[in-house]
Write a protein that holds these residues in place. Structure first.
Motif, PDB file in Angstrom:
ATOM      1  N   ASN A 108       0.799  -1.242   0.000  1.00 22.67           N
ATOM      2  CA  ASN A 108       0.000   0.000   0.000  1.00 22.67           C
ATOM      3  C   ASN A 108       0.826   1.285   0.000  1.00 22.67           C
ATOM      4  N   ILE A 109       2.151   1.178  -0.149  1.00 15.54           N
ATOM      5  CA  ILE A 109       3.011   2.373  -0.114  1.00 15.54           C
ATOM      6  C   ILE A 109       2.588   3.399  -1.168  1.00 15.54           C
ATOM      7  N   TYR A 110       1.999   2.909  -2.248  1.00 13.66           N
ATOM      8  CA  TYR A 110       1.554   3.808  -3.312  1.00 13.66           C
ATOM      9  C   TYR A 110       0.576   4.860  -2.813  1.00 13.66           C
ATOM     10  N   ALA A 111      -0.160   4.511  -1.749  1.00 15.94           N
ATOM     11  CA  ALA A 111      -1.159   5.437  -1.216  1.00 15.94           C
ATOM     12  C   ALA A 111      -0.520   6.688  -0.614  1.00 15.94           C
ATOM     13  N   MET A 112       0.786   6.629  -0.337  1.00 17.84           N
ATOM     14  CA  MET A 112       1.460   7.778   0.280  1.00 17.84           C
ATOM     15  C   MET A 112       1.684   8.920  -0.710  1.00 17.84           C
ATOM     16  N   PHE A 113       1.681   8.606  -1.997  1.00 14.59           N
ATOM     17  CA  PHE A 113       2.005   9.615  -3.006  1.00 14.59           C
ATOM     18  C   PHE A 113       0.727  10.261  -3.526  1.00 14.59           C
ATOM     19  N   VAL A 114       0.509  11.480  -3.101  1.00 13.09           N
ATOM     20  CA  VAL A 114      -0.691  12.215  -3.509  1.00 13.09           C
ATOM     21  C   VAL A 114      -0.410  12.888  -4.853  1.00 13.09           C
ATOM     22  N   PRO A 115      -1.103  12.477  -5.911  1.00 11.39           N
ATOM     23  CA  PRO A 115      -0.832  13.047  -7.239  1.00 11.39           C
ATOM     24  C   PRO A 115      -1.060  14.554  -7.266  1.00 11.39           C
ATOM     25  N   ASN A 116      -0.066  15.249  -7.772  1.00 16.25           N
ATOM     26  CA  ASN A 116      -0.141  16.700  -7.882  1.00 16.25           C
ATOM     27  C   ASN A 116       1.062  17.155  -8.686  1.00 16.25           C
ATOM     28  N   THR A 117       1.291  18.439  -8.756  1.00 17.36           N
ATOM     29  CA  THR A 117       2.504  18.969  -9.377  1.00 17.36           C
ATOM     30  C   THR A 117       3.409  19.490  -8.270  1.00 17.36           C
ATOM     31  N   TYR A 118       4.625  18.970  -8.232  1.00 24.75           N
ATOM     32  CA  TYR A 118       5.572  19.335  -7.179  1.00 24.75           C
ATOM     33  C   TYR A 118       6.863  19.871  -7.806  1.00 24.75           C
ATOM     34  N   GLU A 119       7.402  20.914  -7.197  1.00 21.76           N
ATOM     35  CA  GLU A 119       8.692  21.445  -7.635  1.00 21.76           C
ATOM     36  C   GLU A 119       9.781  20.956  -6.690  1.00 21.76           C
ATOM     37  N   MET A 120      10.864  20.442  -7.268  1.00 26.47           N
ATOM     38  CA  MET A 120      12.014  20.054  -6.450  1.00 26.47           C
ATOM     39  C   MET A 120      13.255  20.043  -7.322  1.00 26.47           C
ATOM     40  N   PHE A 133      13.362  12.879  -1.277  1.00 29.12           N
ATOM     41  CA  PHE A 133      12.132  12.891  -2.065  1.00 29.12           C
ATOM     42  C   PHE A 133      11.016  12.199  -1.281  1.00 29.12           C
ATOM     43  N   PHE A 134      11.327  11.059  -0.669  1.00 29.97           N
ATOM     44  CA  PHE A 134      10.327  10.330   0.107  1.00 29.97           C
ATOM     45  C   PHE A 134       9.867  11.147   1.309  1.00 29.97           C
ATOM     46  N   GLU A 135      10.803  11.801   1.970  1.00 29.18           N
ATOM     47  CA  GLU A 135      10.442  12.638   3.128  1.00 29.18           C
ATOM     48  C   GLU A 135       9.491  13.753   2.696  1.00 29.18           C
ATOM     49  N   ARG A 136       9.793  14.348   1.556  1.00 27.42           N
ATOM     50  CA  ARG A 136       8.937  15.423   1.032  1.00 27.42           C
ATOM     51  C   ARG A 136       7.535  14.882   0.739  1.00 27.42           C
ATOM     52  N   MET A 137       7.471  13.715   0.094  1.00 29.08           N
ATOM     53  CA  MET A 137       6.172  13.144  -0.260  1.00 29.08           C
ATOM     54  C   MET A 137       5.365  12.755   0.986  1.00 29.08           C
ATOM     55  N   HIS A 138       6.050  12.292   2.020  1.00 28.19           N
ATOM     56  CA  HIS A 138       5.344  11.961   3.261  1.00 28.19           C
ATOM     57  C   HIS A 138       4.798  13.232   3.905  1.00 28.19           C
ATOM     58  N   GLY A 139       5.564  14.305   3.819  1.00 25.68           N
ATOM     59  CA  GLY A 139       5.092  15.589   4.341  1.00 25.68           C
ATOM     60  C   GLY A 139       3.869  16.078   3.584  1.00 25.68           C
ATOM     61  N   GLU A 140       3.871  15.894   2.248  1.00 23.76           N
ATOM     62  CA  GLU A 140       2.721  16.293   1.429  1.00 23.76           C
ATOM     63  C   GLU A 140       1.500  15.431   1.767  1.00 23.76           C
ATOM     64  N   TYR A 141       1.749  14.159   2.049  1.00 21.29           N
ATOM     65  CA  TYR A 141       0.671  13.233   2.435  1.00 21.29           C
ATOM     66  C   TYR A 141       0.025  13.699   3.736  1.00 21.29           C
ATOM     67  N   ASP A 142       0.856  14.062   4.699  1.00 20.64           N
ATOM     68  CA  ASP A 142       0.327  14.534   5.995  1.00 20.64           C
ATOM     69  C   ASP A 142      -0.477  15.823   5.829  1.00 20.64           C
ATOM     70  N   LYS A 143      -0.012  16.689   4.938  1.00 17.22           N
ATOM     71  CA  LYS A 143      -0.750  17.946   4.701  1.00 17.22           C
ATOM     72  C   LYS A 143      -2.092  17.667   4.013  1.00 17.22           C
TER      73      LYS A 143
END
Length: 351
Positions: A165-177, A186-196
């Motif tokens: 289910n790790i795929y559920a952590m990645f919220v589709p959007n447009t991200y700048e990095m 990158f994973f830390e950033r995506m987890h932060g976006e998931y929490d937001k």
């Protein structure tokens, strides 16, 4: 004043003028060289970006500039680079190149690490390996590094996920990095976006459906695969939630296609339905163990704001418009299904 004195003064004037001319010429020469080295346009438009890999050295950079015809004069660039101490201040990254850019501008960009960020836009990617390939095509790290993290039980466990289910952590959007972002960052950033993304409002809505955020994403991935039009998503979500709440098999065709790993299938037949997989919702009650694709935000919100209906069945419309016929009873559904089967047969679509 005697004639001799006049001649002597005239000779002195000529000498002084000559010296001034020489000094002006020398000054002009040095000024021209200074201009060519630092301020003259030297960057071509042959490449849009200059990529400096992590661990790369100055000589590799010069070779890159030469081989890709990024600069008009490599000698003037090297002169400027030496004077501006680029060797000791070389920073990896992705730097935007503009036609007519000067050596000084480019060198200052590199020394400051003033990169042009990458815009990552992802949605509806089916499998982890597809996602890793997408990231590798847009970032410095290769796909194996991303896959190793996606499969790392210790890492994803720290985030509260598993390999399914790790795929559920990645919220589709447009991200700048930045292009050279480390995979772990990158994973830390995506987890932060998931929490937001999963704010208190969304969490409360999920809880009211007796679902966790991960379960919402899994269901949303099925809804996304079923719905061609966003306006149908809440209806489909309501239907599947009705089935879940009644303990009825979801019988979602996209999960069978996923379980068979054949995305060319247009018609789910009896043979495909026999696949032994927890993703086969014709055989196993409840949600599959993970998303069958990366669900869109629209699909996630459609589940959270599902339509209150009594539908249990759905079938694609026989006009191939992409819309569905919905039904609350088996008898209604059989009528709709018969129409669709006949339409498929008419078009010689049997698999």
């Amino acid at each position: 004043m005697t004639e001799i004195e006049k001649k002597s003064m005239s000779t002195g004037k000529k000498a002084a003028i000559g010296i001034i001319i020489v000094l002006v010429l020398i000054g002009s020469y040095f000024a021209l060289n200074l201009y060519k080295t630092y301020f003259s346009p030297n960057i071509t438009d042959n490449q849009k970006y200059l990529f400096i890999r992590t661990g790369s050295d100055y000589n590799t950079l010069v070779k890159e500039l030469e081989q890709k015809d990024i600069v008009k004069s490599i000698s003037s660039f090297e002169t400027a680079a030496e004077k501006m101490n680029l060797k000791a201040n070389l920073k990896p990254g992705r730097y935007k190149l503009l036609k007519g850019m000067t050596n000084r501008t480019l060198i200052n960009l590199i020394k400051a690490g003033n990169q042009d960020p990458v815009k990552l836009k992802f949605q509806n990617i089916r499998k982890k390996e597809n996602f890793a390939a997408y990231l590798a095509n847009n970032l410095e790290a290769d796909s194996l590094k991303f896959i190793s993290l996606l499969d790392s039980t210790s890492l994803i466990g720290k985030y509260g996920f598993n390999q399914e289910n790790i795929y559920a952590m990645f919220v589709p959007n447009t991200y700048e990095m930045y292009w050279n972002v480390k995979p772990i960052d990158f994973f830390e950033r995506m987890h932060g976006e998931y929490d937001k993304f999963w704010n208190s409002s969304r969490k409360q809505k999920a809880a009211s459906l007796n679902l966790t955020p991960v379960q919402v994403s899994i269901l949303a991935s099925i809804v996304d695969a079923e719905a061609l039009y966003d306006k149908e998503m809440p209806i489909i979500a309501g239907l599947y939630l009705n089935r879940l709440n009644k303990g009825i098999l979801l019988q979602a065709d996209p999960t069978v296609i996923y379980a068979n790993n054949d995305f060319t299938v247009k018609r789910v037949t009896g043979r495909l339905l026999q696949v032994q997989s927890p993703y086969n919702t014709y055989k196993y009650v409840g949600l599959p163990p993970g998303p069958i694709m990366m669900p869109s935000i629209n699909a996630i919100d459609a589940v959270l704001n599902k339509d209150n209906n009594n539908y249990i069945y759905m079938c694609a419309k026989e006009d191939f418009s992409g819309y569905h016929n919905f039904a609350a009873t088996k008898a209604e559904h059989e009528i709709n299904a018969k129409k669709y089967r006949e339409a498929l047969n008419k078009r010689n679509i049997f698999k």
